[in-house]
Design a protein around this motif. Sequence first.
Motif, short mmCIF file in Angstrom:
data_model
loop_
_atom_site.label_atom_id
_atom_site.label_comp_id
_atom_site.label_asym_id
_atom_site.label_seq_id
_atom_site.Cartn_x
_atom_site.Cartn_y
_atom_site.Cartn_z
N LEU A 64 0.85 -1.19 0.00
CA LEU A 64 0.00 0.00 0.00
C LEU A 64 0.89 1.24 0.00
O LEU A 64 1.52 1.56 1.00
CB LEU A 64 -0.91 -0.01 1.23
N TYR A 144 -2.63 -10.81 1.56
CA TYR A 144 -3.70 -11.01 0.59
C TYR A 144 -5.01 -11.32 1.29
O TYR A 144 -6.06 -10.77 0.93
CB TYR A 144 -3.33 -12.14 -0.37
N CYS A 147 -6.35 -8.20 2.81
CA CYS A 147 -6.92 -7.33 1.77
C CYS A 147 -8.31 -7.81 1.37
O CYS A 147 -9.23 -7.01 1.20
CB CYS A 147 -5.99 -7.29 0.56
N GLN A 150 -10.74 -7.02 4.21
CA GLN A 150 -10.99 -5.58 4.21
C GLN A 150 -11.91 -5.19 3.06
O GLN A 150 -12.82 -4.37 3.23
CB GLN A 150 -9.66 -4.83 4.10
N CYS A 229 -7.52 -1.47 0.63
CA CYS A 229 -7.98 -2.25 -0.52
C CYS A 229 -9.40 -1.83 -0.86
O CYS A 229 -10.34 -2.13 -0.11
CB CYS A 229 -7.94 -3.75 -0.19
#
Length: 362
Positions: A64, A144, A147, A150, A229
């Motif tokens: 990010l 992952y 993400c 989220q 994300c």
Amino acid sequence: MSFHIIYFGYIHPPYYFSYLLLLPPEFGDCYFYSCEESYWNLMGKMNQRRMAVTNESHPKEFILLGFADHPWLELPLFVTLLITYPMALMGNIAIILVSTLDPRLHSPMYFFLTNLSFLDMCYTTSIVPQMLFNLGSSRKTISYIGCVVQLYVFHIMGGTECLLLAIMSFDRYVAICRPLHYTVIMSQRVCILSVSIMWLTGVIFGFSEATLTLQLPLCGTYKLDHLLCEIPVLIKTACGEKESNELALSVVCIFILIVPLCLILASYVNIGCAVLRIKSSEGRRKAFGTCSSHLIVVSLFYGPGMSMYLQPSSSITRDQPKFMALFYAVITPTLNPFIYTLRNKDVKGALKKLLRNIFSSK
């Protein structure tokens, strides 16, 4: 599109060939196969390489980037989040407690407000802890799985909140424009049914859109120029055909953003006409005070949200999505409890009573 060329020697049909085979560049360097290598051996190796490329589209983690171009922003943002996140949690928990414990607040308006506070808690909790971790350390990554979680939570809660704000505006419309029929129209059964449909619709739309986005190949690009994300960012980062995902996002935005907003505007147009017909200034002031808190919350939530999801991507600057996400995912959930409590005598009275009971018990 470029191709690699592979040559085969001919031995005996149909297993060996004397032709040039064109392969996409994803299979790496060129290979020369001798006449002993069969066609089926080659196909097996091609499938293995294809599987490797496919598996690489799901990384172990994302980077990010956030405000990498403005590192001086990280410390002030970290301190701001460190202060506002506990405030958001405590404020929303307080509203849930007083709305549940105080019998005077057992009405449709506070039932919806309790759902809004719960949504805001989940909404901000899905992103702020990860933001604090990234801002407070040198690692700017998210796993992952993190993400994916989220992505689902953030968009399910965001879509559900859009629908809830429309229901709350209808509740205010009935209270002001149809006061004699309020208890019949906004009965307990109707309130529970509307909230259940709201949650189900938000889950369906958020889950389906996030799932479609996760199907897009990333082609080795695992850097997200964002703080979290979010679907538009993942679509922008992905490679390949993205038109269907962009179309699906537009359709979802129409149903989740535009339709509820139109219902909110229609409700408040009717409320405005009804308020203007009230002769006493005290009655107009009370009616306006009842709706002003909700109008402020709607403006804070829908303004940045529409700017992010409905504005053409060509007109969006690089850092605009990051500031918009901070606004509707952090600032708004923090301000909501204060907006509703500072302008509402019933909630302030219930909070004072709750605090007295807490301290007197000690």
